[in-house]
Every structure is written in structure tokens, then in C-alpha cells.
Design a protein around this motif. Sequence first.
Motif, short mmCIF file in Angstrom:
data_model
loop_
_atom_site.label_atom_id
_atom_site.label_comp_id
_atom_site.label_asym_id
_atom_site.label_seq_id
_atom_site.Cartn_x
_atom_site.Cartn_y
_atom_site.Cartn_z
N ASP A 87 73.61 61.43 -20.99
CA ASP A 87 73.18 60.08 -20.61
C ASP A 87 74.46 59.25 -20.43
N LYS A 109 65.65 59.41 -18.49
CA LYS A 109 65.06 58.58 -19.54
C LYS A 109 63.80 59.24 -20.12
N GLU A 110 63.32 60.29 -19.50
CA GLU A 110 62.15 60.99 -20.03
C GLU A 110 62.50 61.82 -21.27
N ILE A 111 63.78 62.11 -21.44
CA ILE A 111 64.23 62.85 -22.62
C ILE A 111 64.41 61.86 -23.76
N HIS A 112 63.84 62.18 -24.91
CA HIS A 112 63.89 61.29 -26.07
C HIS A 112 65.34 60.94 -26.40
N ARG A 133 69.09 63.00 -26.52
CA ARG A 133 70.25 62.62 -25.72
C ARG A 133 71.48 62.38 -26.60
#
Length: 71
Positions: free
Chosen positions: A47, A1-4, A8
Motif C-alpha cells: 500500500d 483497499k479491499e485487503i484488510h 497490508r
Amino acid sequence: KEIHIFARIVAIADVFDALVHKRCYKDAWPLKDVLAEMTRCSGSHFDPDLLKLFIDNIDIFEQIKIHWVDV
């Protein structure tokens, strides 16, 4: 979830595009093989929630691919 979320989403679109289209170095993969490979990478490269949404709506993405085919 740290990846924008945009990154994703693009990860899914980019791999789908790369696998379903012929390139000078490879043939296009059949859709069933593309979806199997992407599902295999769910949770690592993709994701899982976004990939499920993508696969649940694959008919829409297939229509987009057909509409924008290179001529």
C-alpha cells in the motif's frame, strides 16, 4: 483497499524483516537496498500510503530491529 489494513501492514513488516535479516539461504541486505526494493514494489505489493509512513519512520523501525536482535 479491499485487503484488510492489518494484512497490508503485515506485508510491509514481513518483507522488511525478511530482507534486513540474514537467513541460512541469504545474507542480510543493506538498508538502502531494502528501501529501494520496497519502494519499487509500492502500489503493487505494498500500500503506497502505508509504505510512505513506514519509510518516513524508518529510524523507529531500525531501533526496534536492533532492540530485538537475536543473540
